[in-house]
Write an enzyme that holds these catalytic residues in place. Structure first.
Site: not given
Length: 241
Positions: A170-172
């Protein structure tokens, strides 16, 4: 998030753990909101996002993915042990490491994942952020300058098919992966198109390290021909978060 929001009125067990006069700092790598580094030992998060992150950390650990140690979770306060290692943002060439770890995450069986982060869930959340005035167009990527949050939201209505679902972080980004393959800031983890992660990894690697590092990332991940439309879409979606 301010010191008062996180450290005032702590639940009893958390207050006991941190002591009567905890030292705190929000001056840390990434400077992400809602987290304090306390006593040089613990990372403390509080609120709904902390509750979501605790559930995901617990689940990831059960799947054999390295995550920070949960020292304590009480009410809406999450206390994590400091891993004592830097993030991949400190590496000169993090592409291969990021690609290999993301491949492992995306290979987790999706039927085991209890968290839903598909567009039917995420787009209404983005719309709420826009309606609540939480999106700053000054933070948009250069190619989106001149657009307003409402315009970005309208463009996102032309959504790609979600036919390639994985367990997505999701926020890589490089700051959210620590040495040793430890994933942090997993509050947005869930079932989603793999390009939710690929788009942000490519954005940061391209901007900070150059195209050669993007190529190394895709080589380690195992993707020969990325879908540019999906990369563009999920990069644009991130503008509203």
């Amino acid at each position: 998030m301010s010191e008062l929001n996180i450290l005032d009125g702590l639940p009893p067990r958390v207050a006991e753990l941190l002591g009567d006069a905890p030292t705190w700092s929000d001056d840390h790598e990434g400077m992400s909101g809602g987290v304090q580094f306390v006593n040089g030992t613990y990372w403390v998060k509080r609120g709904p996002h902390a509750i979501e992150e605790h559930a995901r950390l617990t689940w990831l650990a059960e799947q054999g993915i390295a995550v920070p140690e949960v020292v304590l979770f009480e009410q809406d306060v999450l206390v994590l042990a400091d891993a004592g290692v830097p993030s991949l943002a400190e590496h000169e060439a993090p592409g291969r490491l990021m690609g290999a770890l993301l491949r492992r995450l995306h290979e987790l069986p999706i039927e085991r994942c209890p968290f839903d982060e598909r567009l039917d869930v995420v787009l209404p959340r983005a719309a709420r952020n826009v309606a609540d005035g939480l999106v700053d167009p000054e933070d948009f990527d250069f190619d989106k300058h001149g657009l307003g949050p409402e315009q970005i939201l309208a463009l996102l209505a032309d959504r790609p098919d979600e036919t390639d679902l994985v367990v997505a972080h999701g926020d890589y980004t490089p700051p959210n992966v620590l040495d040793g393959g430890i994933l942090i800031d997993v509050g947005g983890l869930g079932l989603a198109d793999r390009y939710r992660d690929l788009a942000l990894a490519v954005r940061d690697l391209s901007d900070d390290y150059g195209d050669a590092e993007v190529e190394r990332f895709f080589e380690a991940y195992g993707l020969d021909t990325p879908d540019q439309r999906r990369l563009d879409y999920y990069r644009m979606l991130d503008e509203l978060f």
